[in-house]
Motif scaffolding. Structure first.
Motif, PDB file in Angstrom:
ATOM      1  N   ASP A  24      -2.832   9.661 -31.932  1.00 58.56           N
ATOM      2  CA  ASP A  24      -1.433   9.557 -32.046  1.00 58.56           C
ATOM      3  C   ASP A  24      -0.786  11.062 -32.150  1.00 58.56           C
ATOM      4  O   ASP A  24      -1.072  11.791 -32.797  1.00 58.56           O
ATOM      5  CB  ASP A  24      -1.017   8.820 -33.427  1.00 58.56           C
ATOM      6  N   VAL A  25       0.078  11.196 -30.874  1.00 53.78           N
ATOM      7  CA  VAL A  25       0.580  12.485 -30.833  1.00 53.78           C
ATOM      8  C   VAL A  25       1.570  13.007 -31.877  1.00 53.78           C
ATOM      9  O   VAL A  25       1.546  13.953 -32.307  1.00 53.78           O
ATOM     10  CB  VAL A  25       1.551  12.562 -29.542  1.00 53.78           C
ATOM     11  N   ASP A  26       2.211  11.922 -32.517  1.00 56.10           N
ATOM     12  CA  ASP A  26       3.174  12.282 -33.858  1.00 56.10           C
ATOM     13  C   ASP A  26       2.507  12.752 -34.989  1.00 56.10           C
ATOM     14  O   ASP A  26       2.833  13.729 -35.559  1.00 56.10           O
ATOM     15  CB  ASP A  26       4.234  11.015 -34.154  1.00 56.10           C
ATOM     16  N   LYS A  27       1.587  11.849 -35.122  1.00 52.28           N
ATOM     17  CA  LYS A  27       0.234  12.424 -36.261  1.00 52.28           C
ATOM     18  C   LYS A  27      -0.283  13.701 -36.009  1.00 52.28           C
ATOM     19  O   LYS A  27      -0.333  14.308 -37.005  1.00 52.28           O
ATOM     20  CB  LYS A  27      -0.799  11.283 -36.307  1.00 52.28           C
ATOM     21  N   PHE A  29       1.138  16.389 -34.302  1.00 50.54           N
ATOM     22  CA  PHE A  29       2.071  17.256 -34.670  1.00 50.54           C
ATOM     23  C   PHE A  29       2.321  17.344 -36.077  1.00 50.54           C
ATOM     24  O   PHE A  29       2.554  18.382 -36.607  1.00 50.54           O
ATOM     25  CB  PHE A  29       3.419  16.764 -33.935  1.00 50.54           C
ATOM     26  N   ALA A  30       2.241  16.139 -36.849  1.00 49.02           N
ATOM     27  CA  ALA A  30       2.539  16.367 -38.227  1.00 49.02           C
ATOM     28  C   ALA A  30       1.352  17.010 -38.907  1.00 49.02           C
ATOM     29  O   ALA A  30       1.532  17.917 -39.897  1.00 49.02           O
ATOM     30  CB  ALA A  30       2.751  14.788 -38.765  1.00 49.02           C
TER      31      ALA A  30
END
Length: 70
Positions: A24-27, A29-30
């Motif tokens: 997951d790209v958002d995860k 980055f987070a």
């Protein structure tokens, strides 16, 4: 939802074999942001600890030497 049926725009495409799997790209980055914040916090803790141990090392010597009085 129109008449109990979801609209076609609301459907999310399933994960296909050609994608990056379960990444997951958002995860990502987070997690990268959290790691960078932890490194920044660690650096600030080390800097503050050095300042507490030897506070006069951060002051240039020219500011606390006695000035010549004429």
């Amino acid at each position: 939802f129109a008449g109990g049926q979801p609209s076609h725009g609301a459907l999310i495409a399933p994960n296909t074999a050609g994608s990056l799997g379960s990444f997951d790209v958002d995860k990502g980055f987070a997690m990268a942001f959290v790691v960078l914040m932890c490194l920044f916090l660690l650096a600030m803790m080390v800097r503050c600890a050095k300042l507490i141990v030897d506070p006069y090392s951060a002051i240039p010597t020219s500011t606390w030497e006695e000035e010549q009085i004429n």
